[in-house]
Write a protein that holds these residues in place. Sequence first.
Motif, short mmCIF file in Angstrom:
data_model
loop_
_atom_site.label_atom_id
_atom_site.label_comp_id
_atom_site.label_asym_id
_atom_site.label_seq_id
_atom_site.Cartn_x
_atom_site.Cartn_y
_atom_site.Cartn_z
N PRO A 13 0.83 -1.34 -0.02
CA PRO A 13 -0.02 -0.01 -0.12
C PRO A 13 0.72 1.09 -0.01
CG PRO A 13 -1.11 -1.58 1.28
CD PRO A 13 0.34 -2.07 1.10
N GLU A 14 1.83 1.32 0.53
CA GLU A 14 3.03 2.54 0.87
C GLU A 14 3.31 2.82 -0.80
OE1 GLU A 14 1.95 0.82 4.52
OE2 GLU A 14 2.92 -0.05 3.02
N GLN A 15 3.72 1.61 -1.35
CA GLN A 15 4.37 1.69 -2.72
C GLN A 15 3.18 2.36 -3.62
OE1 GLN A 15 6.00 -2.23 -2.89
NE2 GLN A 15 8.09 -1.29 -2.30
N ILE A 16 2.08 2.04 -3.62
CA ILE A 16 0.95 2.28 -4.35
C ILE A 16 0.69 3.94 -4.02
CG2 ILE A 16 -1.45 2.61 -4.77
CD1 ILE A 16 -0.17 0.03 -6.07
N ASP A 17 0.78 4.32 -2.78
CA ASP A 17 0.72 5.82 -2.32
C ASP A 17 1.79 6.63 -3.27
OD1 ASP A 17 -1.29 5.36 -0.94
OD2 ASP A 17 -0.09 5.22 1.06
N LEU A 18 2.99 5.91 -3.41
CA LEU A 18 4.00 6.79 -4.14
C LEU A 18 3.50 6.53 -5.57
CD1 LEU A 18 7.16 5.07 -2.50
CD2 LEU A 18 6.50 7.34 -2.29
N MET A 19 3.25 5.77 -6.10
CA MET A 19 2.69 5.65 -7.55
C MET A 19 1.68 6.70 -7.85
SD MET A 19 2.66 1.55 -8.93
CE MET A 19 2.13 2.31 -10.55
N ARG A 20 0.76 7.06 -6.86
CA ARG A 20 -0.03 7.93 -6.92
C ARG A 20 0.46 9.39 -7.01
NH1 ARG A 20 -4.42 10.54 -8.78
NH2 ARG A 20 -5.44 11.70 -7.21
N VAL A 21 1.65 9.61 -6.34
CA VAL A 21 2.25 10.85 -6.42
C VAL A 21 2.82 11.16 -7.84
CG1 VAL A 21 4.06 12.07 -6.01
CG2 VAL A 21 2.95 10.96 -4.15
N ALA A 22 3.39 10.00 -8.55
CA ALA A 22 3.49 10.12 -9.99
C ALA A 22 2.42 10.16 -10.78
CB ALA A 22 4.54 8.79 -10.48
N GLY A 23 1.44 9.38 -10.42
CA GLY A 23 0.06 9.22 -11.37
C GLY A 23 -0.40 10.75 -11.35
N ARG A 24 -0.53 11.15 -10.26
CA ARG A 24 -1.19 12.78 -10.11
C ARG A 24 -0.56 13.68 -10.86
NH1 ARG A 24 -1.50 13.55 -5.10
NH2 ARG A 24 -3.49 12.90 -4.67
N LEU A 25 1.03 13.68 -10.78
CA LEU A 25 1.78 14.57 -11.80
C LEU A 25 1.46 14.41 -13.27
CD1 LEU A 25 3.83 16.50 -11.99
CD2 LEU A 25 5.56 14.90 -11.82
N VAL A 26 1.43 13.11 -13.73
CA VAL A 26 0.85 12.93 -15.13
C VAL A 26 -0.25 13.40 -15.57
CG1 VAL A 26 0.34 11.11 -16.62
CG2 VAL A 26 2.65 10.96 -15.42
N GLY A 27 -1.39 13.07 -14.54
CA GLY A 27 -2.71 13.75 -14.79
C GLY A 27 -2.99 15.20 -14.78
N GLU A 28 -2.12 15.78 -14.12
CA GLU A 28 -1.99 17.44 -14.00
C GLU A 28 -1.36 17.70 -15.19
OE1 GLU A 28 -0.24 17.76 -10.24
OE2 GLU A 28 -2.32 17.73 -9.13
N THR A 29 -0.16 16.98 -15.49
CA THR A 29 0.32 17.52 -16.93
C THR A 29 -0.67 17.48 -18.10
OG1 THR A 29 2.54 17.00 -15.79
CG2 THR A 29 2.58 17.09 -18.07
N LEU A 30 -1.34 16.41 -18.14
CA LEU A 30 -1.97 16.21 -19.20
C LEU A 30 -3.29 17.31 -18.97
CD1 LEU A 30 -2.28 12.35 -19.55
CD2 LEU A 30 -1.09 13.62 -21.13
N GLU A 31 -3.61 17.76 -18.17
CA GLU A 31 -4.70 18.69 -18.14
C GLU A 31 -3.99 20.03 -18.54
OE1 GLU A 31 -8.00 18.33 -17.83
OE2 GLU A 31 -7.29 16.16 -18.01
N LEU A 32 -2.82 20.03 -18.19
CA LEU A 32 -2.33 21.43 -18.55
C LEU A 32 -1.89 21.22 -20.17
CD1 LEU A 32 -0.41 23.87 -17.59
CD2 LEU A 32 1.43 22.62 -17.51
N LEU A 33 -1.76 20.13 -20.63
CA LEU A 33 -1.36 20.07 -22.33
C LEU A 33 -2.65 20.51 -22.82
CD1 LEU A 33 1.10 17.43 -22.27
CD2 LEU A 33 1.75 19.62 -22.50
#
Length: 274
Positions: A13-33
């Motif tokens: 679960p802790e590693q999935i939480d870290l993946m969420r940080v990377a994933g949110r950054l990707v999602g926010e970048t795509l919304e910017l684009l």
Amino acid sequence: MGFRDRGIEIKTPEQIDLMRVAGRLVGETLELLREAVRPGATTLELDTLAETNIRDHGGIPSFKGYSHPPFPATICASVNDEVVHGIPGPRVLAEGDVISIDCGAIVEGWHGDAAITVPVGEVADEVTELLRVTEESLWRGMAAARLGGRVTDISHAVETYVRGQGRYGILEDYTGHGIGTEMHMPPNVPNVGRRGRGPTLVEGLALAVEPMVTLGSKHTDLLEDEWTVATVDGSFAAHFEHTFTLTDRGAWVLTAVDGGAARLAELGVPFGGR
């Protein structure tokens, strides 16, 4: 973290939480684009914007330097009949185009990977519908996933939805994939198939689901740059992708800015995010 079923990576679960940080950054970048797509913009401008945003927020672009020949950019920018892996450059977007933008980021060694297809200005009605069908098939695929189910439950849901909407081509040679400490890992997640096949869906398994759908043939060619994949018949294509996982509470879309809560609720799927 453990490994099972022919190299499949199972996260804590802790590693999935870290993946969420990377994933949110990707999602926010795509919304910017998405907001930056307009007639007159170049695909290189979009790439520069993506790299700046990822690095400014502590990430590393997943795609840059990936594989052989090394991919030269931060995003894949695929226009019109280009389905996936288009290389950004001086190409100027025009009214009526569509652009598929695939983006990946690494944060503290963990990957996020997602894609959107965006209309450039006003597009033909059939193209608008293609984008709707492809994105909806992605959500239907993730909504079909349950702990204890199988990977092809996702595949079957994607295919069934697309086939029920009209005569579209669904790419079979390019699939979704496992993701975690690497961008591409077992298992493959096909966009067509029967239910009940493939590895079991368990907690700690993260998958990138990515339907690629065309207005014509499912067949593609690899262009001379050794990366860009285009339809053989020149038909427009769409590509949507999210990284998601299952918890004991439900589904969690790691690359959606809201974790997927709103769309999952519309589909009657419990939200499993934290």
